[in-house]
Design a protein around this motif. Sequence first.
Motif, PDB file in Angstrom:
ATOM      1  N   GLY A 180       9.577  11.929  -3.192  1.00  0.00           N
ATOM      2  CA  GLY A 180       8.507  10.953  -3.420  1.00  0.00           C
ATOM      3  C   GLY A 180       8.352  10.029  -2.219  1.00  0.00           C
ATOM      4  N   LEU A 186       1.831   6.739  -6.573  1.00  0.00           N
ATOM      5  CA  LEU A 186       0.680   7.586  -6.951  1.00  0.00           C
ATOM      6  C   LEU A 186       0.939   9.064  -6.619  1.00  0.00           C
ATOM      7  N   LEU A 187       1.430   9.314  -5.408  1.00  0.00           N
ATOM      8  CA  LEU A 187       1.670  10.724  -5.026  1.00  0.00           C
ATOM      9  C   LEU A 187       2.798  11.348  -5.843  1.00  0.00           C
ATOM     10  N   LYS A 188       3.780  10.496  -6.150  1.00  0.00           N
ATOM     11  CA  LYS A 188       4.878  11.017  -6.968  1.00  0.00           C
ATOM     12  C   LYS A 188       4.322  11.469  -8.325  1.00  0.00           C
ATOM     13  N   VAL A 243       2.649   1.756  -3.303  1.00  0.00           N
ATOM     14  CA  VAL A 243       1.678   2.222  -4.308  1.00  0.00           C
ATOM     15  C   VAL A 243       1.379   3.707  -4.082  1.00  0.00           C
ATOM     16  N   LEU A 244       1.206   4.058  -2.791  1.00  0.00           N
ATOM     17  CA  LEU A 244       0.923   5.467  -2.454  1.00  0.00           C
ATOM     18  C   LEU A 244       2.091   6.361  -2.874  1.00  0.00           C
ATOM     19  N   VAL A 245       3.325   5.859  -2.636  1.00  0.00           N
ATOM     20  CA  VAL A 245       4.511   6.623  -3.052  1.00  0.00           C
ATOM     21  C   VAL A 245       4.454   6.886  -4.554  1.00  0.00           C
ATOM     22  N   MET A 247      -5.492   6.459   1.343  1.00  0.00           N
ATOM     23  CA  MET A 247      -4.832   6.553   0.037  1.00  0.00           C
ATOM     24  C   MET A 247      -5.763   7.189  -0.992  1.00  0.00           C
ATOM     25  N   THR A 293       5.857  11.252   0.957  1.00  0.00           N
ATOM     26  CA  THR A 293       4.708  10.353   1.129  1.00  0.00           C
ATOM     27  C   THR A 293       4.682   9.786   2.549  1.00  0.00           C
ATOM     28  N   ASN A 302       0.836  -1.212   0.000  1.00  0.00           N
ATOM     29  CA  ASN A 302       0.000   0.000   0.000  1.00  0.00           C
ATOM     30  C   ASN A 302       0.870   1.261   0.000  1.00  0.00           C
ATOM     31  N   PHE A 303       1.871   1.249   0.868  1.00  0.00           N
ATOM     32  CA  PHE A 303       2.742   2.420   0.987  1.00  0.00           C
ATOM     33  C   PHE A 303       3.499   2.682  -0.316  1.00  0.00           C
TER      34      PHE A 303
END
Lengths: 261, 227
Positions: B80, A21-23, A17-19, B29, B84, A14-15
């Motif tokens: 990134g 996505l946010l990137k 994926v979040l990295v 998320m 995050t 999850n983390f």
Amino acid sequence: MLFDWFTLVAQLVNFLVLVWLLKRYLYKPILSAIDEREKLIARQLHEAESSKVDANRELEDFQQKNNMLNQQRHELLNNAISEVNAERLKLLEQTRIEVESLRLRLQESLKIEQQNLGSEIIRRTRTEVFAIVRKTLEDLASANLENQIAGVFISRINGLNPDEKELLFSALNHTTGEVSVRSMFDVPLVQQAAIQKALKSNFNIATEIKFETAPQLVCGIELVTNGYKVSWTIEEYLKSLENHIGVLLNEHKELKTEKIT
Amino acid sequence: MRISPDDIVLFEYGFVKLNATIVTTWILMLVMVIGSISITRKLVIGTKISRWQSTLEIIVIGIKNQIEEVGLHKSETYIGFLGTLFLFLFVSNLLTILPVYEPPTSSLSTTAALAISVFFAVPVFNIMEHGILNYLKSYVKPLFIMLPFHIISEFSRTLALAVRLFGNMMSGVMILGILITITPFIFPIVMTAFGLLTGTVQSYIFTILASVFIAAAAHESEKELKN
């Protein structure tokens, strides 16, 4: 149990994926936007700087042109002032000449006017004098002026000295045509005969005598032949009067000229 | 007594267990990604920007500057991961003001997963920056005998990181639960506010520590490179 392996792995995934996505949806667009803005601001600052440089250059150009224009303006103004002064002097000179010319013309015209006036005065004076004399003679002596003039003329012919008689005789003899006696008035027939008699007795002439009227003689009678003249008129008296009037007119003229100048 | 949201199992199939930690993380998320997309979709390059864009820019720039202050000059490479990390922890703790919400960070599995991420991120970034050889050399410096100590240090560091965050988050939730039981009025509100503060501080500390670990390793490798 405090620890769950599946949850751990799931949270790890999850983390990550979040990295990713946010990137992709946060950091990259935001940082790109900030970079673009910084570039835009830098470009704008650069443009502003170059605009400032341009503006300063234009200001300098403008000031230089302004100075040049001021200088040209001063020069033009000075030239214009000089030209105006020259023109003014020229016009003044021209005006002075015109005034002088006008003054001369005025003087001339005054002179002519004076002459005309003098002539008119003389003419009238002659007429008046002639009329007064005629009237006076009639009133005082019951005598006719024309007769008296003719009498005086005859006396003058008779009273000529021998030399004068000789000259007149010679002149009469050399005359080819008629001998004319001119007078302002029509000589009466009696007087004509008396004049003819006086001439014939004095000069023994056979020539016919012609009597003519000449208004310009004013008041008188004359015999003119071949360059010789015997006459009687009041011309001399009138001349004396004219001189007196002339003095008066000159005084008047001087006063008028003083006023004009 | 339940001390972790892992215990709230919503769905179970074999070893697959969908518990509250995972579901809350997904919701977080979703909120973060949708929020980011909705704001960054209408980004303005000029100087007149929306207040949401301005807020996001302040946050991103703040994180970037913080990373640079720690010593990581190529902040674009690290933002990134570290950004995050901070945003996830911060949002996760911020939402504790909502009733019935349990932060996923109060689960040791989550904090351990984050700590493991940092554990792997340190060598990954180091290798990306300086190459694998220089990184491996740093383990045998100054002497070969130091290798086990370096390895122990790496593991203990990761464990400390995980337990620190878990302990703080879990203790906050626990204290709140206990206080609600004892004094159901007023005091839990104060504690929630306090929890917000500690949560924010913890997320900051966690991120800073991760940055420091990465920066320290990077500097070690840099020294190697210079020698």
